[in-house]
Each structure stands twice: as C-alpha cells, then as structure tokens.
Write a protein that holds these residues in place. Sequence first.
Motif, short mmCIF file in Angstrom:
data_model
loop_
_atom_site.label_atom_id
_atom_site.label_comp_id
_atom_site.label_asym_id
_atom_site.label_seq_id
_atom_site.Cartn_x
_atom_site.Cartn_y
_atom_site.Cartn_z
N PRO A 154 -60.28 25.33 -64.27
CA PRO A 154 -61.56 25.13 -63.85
C PRO A 154 -62.08 24.98 -65.16
O PRO A 154 -62.07 25.36 -66.10
CB PRO A 154 -61.57 27.26 -63.38
N PRO A 155 -63.45 24.82 -65.55
CA PRO A 155 -64.25 24.41 -66.16
C PRO A 155 -64.56 25.09 -67.43
O PRO A 155 -64.96 26.48 -67.46
CB PRO A 155 -65.89 24.08 -66.37
N GLY A 156 -63.99 24.85 -68.49
CA GLY A 156 -63.60 25.49 -70.05
C GLY A 156 -62.73 26.46 -69.77
O GLY A 156 -62.42 27.04 -70.66
N PRO A 194 -59.42 34.63 -66.12
CA PRO A 194 -58.90 33.26 -66.16
C PRO A 194 -59.05 33.27 -67.87
O PRO A 194 -59.58 34.11 -68.41
CB PRO A 194 -60.55 32.14 -65.90
N ILE A 195 -58.50 32.01 -67.89
CA ILE A 195 -57.96 31.91 -70.06
C ILE A 195 -59.32 31.12 -70.51
O ILE A 195 -58.78 29.49 -69.88
CB ILE A 195 -56.78 32.05 -69.99
N PRO A 196 -59.89 31.54 -71.13
CA PRO A 196 -61.11 30.38 -71.68
C PRO A 196 -59.63 29.33 -72.48
O PRO A 196 -59.11 30.07 -73.36
CB PRO A 196 -62.02 30.65 -72.63
N LEU A 229 -55.75 42.01 -69.56
CA LEU A 229 -54.70 40.89 -68.16
C LEU A 229 -55.15 39.74 -67.64
O LEU A 229 -55.89 39.98 -67.11
CB LEU A 229 -54.41 42.44 -67.54
N HIS A 230 -54.16 38.93 -68.23
CA HIS A 230 -54.40 37.14 -67.63
C HIS A 230 -53.54 36.80 -66.20
O HIS A 230 -54.06 36.72 -64.72
CB HIS A 230 -54.48 36.40 -68.52
N THR A 231 -52.10 37.62 -66.24
CA THR A 231 -51.33 36.78 -65.54
C THR A 231 -50.18 38.15 -65.42
O THR A 231 -49.79 38.37 -66.31
CB THR A 231 -50.20 35.89 -65.60
#
Length: 249
Positions: A154-156, A194-196, A229-231
Amino acid sequence: MTRSILPLTGRSLRAPKSSCVFIYDDSKAPPPPFSAPQGLASGFFSKPRDFSLPNSSWGPEMMRLYEQYNSQCGEETEGGENREGPWKRLPSYNRFLKYATGGVYLSRMIHKKARLFTRNNRDQGATFEYVLFFNSEEDKCVGVFQAGHLLEGPPGHVHGGAIATMIDTVIGTHATIACGPVLTANLNINYRRPIPLGNTVLLESSVDKKEGKKVFVTCKMTSSDGSKLHTDSTALFVSIKVSQLLLGS
Ligand SMILES: CCCCCCCC/C=C\CCCCCCCC(=O)SCCNC(=O)CCNC(=O)[C@H](O)C(C)(C)COP(=O)(O)OP(=O)(O)OC[C@H]1O[C@@H](n2cnc3c(N)ncnc32)[C@H](O)[C@@H]1OP(=O)(O)O
C-alpha cells in the motif's frame, strides 16, 4: 564421510558481541571439481559477508535495538575466554549450504546463482535490513527489521508478502534451532496495523509445542518501542531430511 554441524563464530569491527549459527562444515567435504591453484585460495577469496551486522543504512531505532540485544550477548574476552550472555546474535549470509550430503558436491545440484531471498539486494537499506538474536535460556528468538523503500505494498507502507517473509524468517530460524531442518507447513497472520516504509519493527517468536515431526511457533511484530501491534501469527513447521529437499521427493 559424515556430515558435521558446527557452531560458527564470527567477529567484526562493528561490535558483534557474539554469534552462533548452525552450518554444515564443508572443511571435510571433497574438493570441488576445479579447485583454485595452491596459494591463491586463502588470499584471493574474501570471507562471505555477514548481513546481520550494522551498515550505514541502519537508522537510530534499528541501531538502538541492535545495541540493546547485542550488549546482552556473550563475548570473547581479551584473554580469549568466553563470557556468557543470555543472547546470541545469529549471523546471516546470502548463500545456503555448499555441501550437505556428506559426499555429494552440492553445487552441481543447487543453482550457483541462487541467493537467499531476503539477502539478495546489494543496495543497502533498500529491502530487508534485519538481525536475529536467540536466547537459549528462555527459548526466545527476536528479529529487528528495518523495512526498505523497495518493499512497498500500500502506498508508503510495507507489502504484506514482505511482512510474511520476515515472520517466516524469524520463526523458521527459531524452528530450525529447535528441531533441525524444517519447512513451513502452515502460516497464519493477522495484520493489525500497516507498517510505514523505513520503520523499524521488532519480531518476537516462541515455540509453543513440539509433537513428533511438528513444531508450533507463534510470533508477534510490534513497533520498535513495543507500543503498537502490527501482526500476530501462528505457524506449523514440519521436520524434514535435507536429502528430501535436495532430491525433490
Ligand atoms: C531445510 C533447510 C534448513 C536450513 C537451515 C538454515 C538455518 C537458518 C538460516 C536462514 C533462515 C531462513 C529461514 C527461512 C525459512 C523459510 C521456510 C520456508 O519458507 S519453507 C518453504 C515453504 N514451505 C514449503 O514449501 C513446504 C511444502 N510442503 C511440504 O514439503 C510438505 O507438505 C511438508 C514437509 C510440510 C510435510 O510433508 P511430510 O510428508 O514430511 O509430512 P506429512 O506426513 O504430510 O505431515 C506431518 C504432520 O504435519 C501435518 N501437516 C502437514 N502439513 C500441514 C498443514 N498445512 N496444516 C496442518 N497440518 C499439517 C500432517 O497432518 C502430519 O500430522 P500428524 O503427524 O499426522 O499429526
């Protein structure tokens, strides 16, 4: 001729306190079909690069977490003695085994241009920058991962497949330490945030249980300060014989 598995220790100027990984010892393997002329070999070929050491692309958070775990690693003192520490840094190379079957020269069977997926980009900082540490007392494995700009989904933000790759890398290494050679049979990931791109995240894995050939592992991926928490993920690994992999059976 028997196959031997040795702990490999490595040191560098950029402060790896300790390192240990299981590799197959090729010092006892038969010579390759075309060996280098005597005298050339030692000076001519450089040591393989350990990708888990800091480089100039590592940002402050990547360095902070690296130092945090590395400072808790065992180290060799100036007197040549080993000082114990709960963590070990796991070195990381871009090629797998040159010899593994104890007698068969594998470069005839493995593509000579093959490189580990996560370590195949020479542009430092562009893709997967990561280092793994293992704590045998607590049976914990951590990965510190800085996601480069070529991992965009995803963008960014980081592509979900790249995230899955890093999870598989950490838990696959952990399962290998726990049980020897394994393959991922099942991997479930809940993507929570999401992770930037450019961010550093922390992965922590635990072995939940072993059942015959099966090993069940869990992993969570958080922001570098642990606040997000990301995943969270679970996986099943199944023990294999390396010969099974090589012979394609
Ligand atoms: C080998 C190299 C070691 C190198 C060490 C390096 C050190 C670290 C260095 C660098 C780190 C890099 C780390 C990267 C890690 C990446 C890992 C991957 O990406 S692996 C690639 C993707 N995975 C595949 O391609 C698998 C394809 N599948 C298979 O080959 C087979 O299906 C396999 C091996 C998984 C199982 O086949 P069967 O014939 O050996 O075993 P069966 O009898 O089918 O299953 C055993 C048990 O597991 C269950 N099982 C199997 N698959 C299952 C599934 N998908 N879900 C649930 N259960 C399953 C079965 O029901 C059975 O259970 P019951 O014993 O009866 O209780």
